[in-house]
Design a protein around this motif. Sequence first.
Motif, PDB file in Angstrom:
ATOM      1  N   LYS A  90      48.497  44.406  52.282  1.00 59.47           N
ATOM      2  CA  LYS A  90      48.742  43.539  50.955  1.00 59.47           C
ATOM      3  C   LYS A  90      47.903  42.473  50.861  1.00 59.47           C
ATOM      4  O   LYS A  90      47.275  41.909  51.511  1.00 59.47           O
ATOM      5  CB  LYS A  90      50.075  43.007  51.381  1.00 59.47           C
ATOM      6  CG  LYS A  90      50.820  42.245  50.294  1.00 59.47           C
ATOM      7  CD  LYS A  90      52.209  41.731  50.642  1.00 59.47           C
ATOM      8  CE  LYS A  90      52.350  40.790  51.684  1.00 59.47           C
ATOM      9  NZ  LYS A  90      53.678  40.126  51.589  1.00 59.47           N
ATOM     10  N   VAL A  91      47.618  42.155  49.486  1.00 60.00           N
ATOM     11  CA  VAL A  91      46.786  41.201  49.133  1.00 60.00           C
ATOM     12  C   VAL A  91      47.756  39.722  49.180  1.00 60.00           C
ATOM     13  O   VAL A  91      48.673  39.818  48.598  1.00 60.00           O
ATOM     14  CB  VAL A  91      46.198  41.139  47.480  1.00 60.00           C
ATOM     15  CG1 VAL A  91      45.613  39.808  47.248  1.00 60.00           C
ATOM     16  CG2 VAL A  91      45.461  42.682  47.648  1.00 60.00           C
ATOM     17  N   ARG A  92      47.027  38.760  50.028  1.00 58.94           N
ATOM     18  CA  ARG A  92      47.709  37.550  50.176  1.00 58.94           C
ATOM     19  C   ARG A  92      47.328  36.246  49.229  1.00 58.94           C
ATOM     20  O   ARG A  92      47.870  35.495  48.703  1.00 58.94           O
ATOM     21  CB  ARG A  92      47.784  36.981  51.589  1.00 58.94           C
ATOM     22  CG  ARG A  92      48.359  37.934  52.695  1.00 58.94           C
ATOM     23  CD  ARG A  92      48.233  37.356  53.989  1.00 58.94           C
ATOM     24  NE  ARG A  92      48.502  35.925  54.365  1.00 58.94           N
ATOM     25  CZ  ARG A  92      49.117  35.353  55.184  1.00 58.94           C
ATOM     26  NH1 ARG A  92      49.496  36.310  56.139  1.00 58.94           N
ATOM     27  NH2 ARG A  92      49.529  34.383  55.309  1.00 58.94           N
ATOM     28  N   ALA A  93      46.022  36.672  48.901  1.00 59.24           N
ATOM     29  CA  ALA A  93      45.461  35.551  47.913  1.00 59.24           C
ATOM     30  C   ALA A  93      43.923  36.028  47.364  1.00 59.24           C
ATOM     31  O   ALA A  93      43.538  37.131  47.997  1.00 59.24           O
ATOM     32  CB  ALA A  93      45.063  34.337  48.762  1.00 59.24           C
ATOM     33  N   VAL A  94      43.702  35.856  46.179  1.00 57.40           N
ATOM     34  CA  VAL A  94      42.372  36.512  45.835  1.00 57.40           C
ATOM     35  C   VAL A  94      41.673  35.797  44.860  1.00 57.40           C
ATOM     36  O   VAL A  94      42.410  34.847  44.104  1.00 57.40           O
ATOM     37  CB  VAL A  94      42.644  37.820  44.977  1.00 57.40           C
ATOM     38  CG1 VAL A  94      43.709  37.662  43.962  1.00 57.40           C
ATOM     39  CG2 VAL A  94      41.393  38.480  44.607  1.00 57.40           C
ATOM     40  N   ASP A  95      40.339  35.502  44.840  1.00 51.38           N
ATOM     41  CA  ASP A  95      39.628  34.667  43.860  1.00 51.38           C
ATOM     42  C   ASP A  95      38.496  35.442  43.602  1.00 51.38           C
ATOM     43  O   ASP A  95      37.324  35.056  44.036  1.00 51.38           O
ATOM     44  CB  ASP A  95      39.255  33.375  44.727  1.00 51.38           C
ATOM     45  CG  ASP A  95      38.495  32.220  43.575  1.00 51.38           C
ATOM     46  OD1 ASP A  95      38.717  32.314  42.674  1.00 51.38           O
ATOM     47  OD2 ASP A  95      37.923  31.535  44.246  1.00 51.38           O
ATOM     48  N   ASP A 128      48.414  55.774  48.429  1.00 43.98           N
ATOM     49  CA  ASP A 128      48.584  55.119  47.010  1.00 43.98           C
ATOM     50  C   ASP A 128      47.970  53.695  47.193  1.00 43.98           C
ATOM     51  O   ASP A 128      47.779  53.086  48.027  1.00 43.98           O
ATOM     52  CB  ASP A 128      50.162  54.934  46.736  1.00 43.98           C
ATOM     53  CG  ASP A 128      50.286  54.898  45.271  1.00 43.98           C
ATOM     54  OD1 ASP A 128      49.418  55.026  44.402  1.00 43.98           O
ATOM     55  OD2 ASP A 128      51.501  54.491  44.974  1.00 43.98           O
ATOM     56  N   VAL A 129      47.628  53.617  45.932  1.00 43.14           N
ATOM     57  CA  VAL A 129      47.160  51.941  45.464  1.00 43.14           C
ATOM     58  C   VAL A 129      47.998  51.387  44.433  1.00 43.14           C
ATOM     59  O   VAL A 129      47.957  52.197  43.451  1.00 43.14           O
ATOM     60  CB  VAL A 129      45.718  51.836  45.380  1.00 43.14           C
ATOM     61  CG1 VAL A 129      45.276  50.486  45.084  1.00 43.14           C
ATOM     62  CG2 VAL A 129      45.073  52.520  46.572  1.00 43.14           C
ATOM     63  N   ASP A 130      48.718  50.283  44.806  1.00 40.90           N
ATOM     64  CA  ASP A 130      49.395  49.743  43.626  1.00 40.90           C
ATOM     65  C   ASP A 130      48.725  49.284  42.463  1.00 40.90           C
ATOM     66  O   ASP A 130      47.721  49.141  42.516  1.00 40.90           O
ATOM     67  CB  ASP A 130      49.999  48.460  44.229  1.00 40.90           C
ATOM     68  CG  ASP A 130      51.227  48.568  45.286  1.00 40.90           C
ATOM     69  OD1 ASP A 130      51.674  49.665  45.536  1.00 40.90           O
ATOM     70  OD2 ASP A 130      51.678  47.633  45.679  1.00 40.90           O
ATOM     71  N   PRO A 131      49.558  49.537  41.319  1.00 40.47           N
ATOM     72  CA  PRO A 131      48.651  49.435  40.092  1.00 40.47           C
ATOM     73  C   PRO A 131      48.369  47.842  40.060  1.00 40.47           C
ATOM     74  O   PRO A 131      49.162  46.971  40.707  1.00 40.47           O
ATOM     75  CB  PRO A 131      49.874  49.613  38.895  1.00 40.47           C
ATOM     76  CG  PRO A 131      50.859  50.506  39.676  1.00 40.47           C
ATOM     77  CD  PRO A 131      50.651  50.306  41.082  1.00 40.47           C
ATOM     78  N   GLY A 132      47.220  47.329  39.578  1.00 39.82           N
ATOM     79  CA  GLY A 132      46.879  45.852  39.448  1.00 39.82           C
ATOM     80  C   GLY A 132      46.185  45.388  41.013  1.00 39.82           C
ATOM     81  O   GLY A 132      45.528  44.436  40.870  1.00 39.82           O
ATOM     82  N   TRP A 133      45.923  46.324  41.893  1.00 36.12           N
ATOM     83  CA  TRP A 133      45.234  46.064  43.179  1.00 36.12           C
ATOM     84  C   TRP A 133      43.594  45.538  42.427  1.00 36.12           C
ATOM     85  O   TRP A 133      43.111  45.935  41.587  1.00 36.12           O
ATOM     86  CB  TRP A 133      44.898  47.279  43.957  1.00 36.12           C
ATOM     87  CG  TRP A 133      43.947  46.953  45.130  1.00 36.12           C
ATOM     88  CD1 TRP A 133      42.699  46.922  44.822  1.00 36.12           C
ATOM     89  CD2 TRP A 133      44.393  46.309  46.174  1.00 36.12           C
ATOM     90  NE1 TRP A 133      42.150  46.819  46.214  1.00 36.12           N
ATOM     91  CE2 TRP A 133      43.143  46.356  47.174  1.00 36.12           C
ATOM     92  CE3 TRP A 133      45.471  46.046  46.916  1.00 36.12           C
ATOM     93  CZ2 TRP A 133      43.150  45.775  48.369  1.00 36.12           C
ATOM     94  CZ3 TRP A 133      45.272  45.559  48.122  1.00 36.12           C
ATOM     95  CH2 TRP A 133      44.276  45.360  48.934  1.00 36.12           C
ATOM     96  N   PRO A 134      43.305  44.210  42.999  1.00 35.26           N
ATOM     97  CA  PRO A 134      43.735  43.337  43.873  1.00 35.26           C
ATOM     98  C   PRO A 134      44.583  42.164  43.806  1.00 35.26           C
ATOM     99  O   PRO A 134      44.207  41.190  44.189  1.00 35.26           O
ATOM    100  CB  PRO A 134      42.416  43.171  44.892  1.00 35.26           C
ATOM    101  CG  PRO A 134      41.580  42.976  43.546  1.00 35.26           C
ATOM    102  CD  PRO A 134      42.060  44.047  42.778  1.00 35.26           C
ATOM    103  N   ALA A 135      45.672  42.162  42.807  1.00 38.19           N
ATOM    104  CA  ALA A 135      46.229  41.142  42.495  1.00 38.19           C
ATOM    105  C   ALA A 135      47.421  40.793  43.805  1.00 38.19           C
ATOM    106  O   ALA A 135      47.520  41.472  44.442  1.00 38.19           O
ATOM    107  CB  ALA A 135      47.128  41.394  41.333  1.00 38.19           C
TER     108      ALA A 135
END
Length: 151
Positions: free
Chosen positions: A65-70, A37-44
Amino acid sequence: MEPVEITVPASAEDTFGVLADGWLYPLWVVGASHIRDVDPGWPAVGTRIHHSLGPWPLNLSDTTKVRAVDPPRMLELEARLWPVGSAWIRLELTEITPDRTRISMYERAISGPAVLVPDLIQTQVLAPRNKESLSRLADLVAGRARNRKSE
């Protein structure tokens, strides 16, 4: 830790687009074998990819898990693999020209027994795997870029 790097023939935005598709994760991450599965909103921040690692029937299920994204410059992840622990992974995208992007990948253990391994040895052990992962990622990015140009 020293990064592993590769340059791809695509913009940073197009390159990040591949990273932003969590369902592509096992196509470029060495060891990942199945996405559950991929959580909705990936890669938030806080979203997860639920994956399996290793060959069937010996695979292990865990999450990244996404820790930070830019977007489209950086994606920072925490990849778990029980009982080994977890790793911090950072992918930085630097657009060299509008159609060339350098991807820099950093990785180190942040929990579990692997944190006892000195950084230099971690780098030597992880570098070949990460080079192969970036090579696979570069092929996906280049293939998508070619397909876009032919449309």
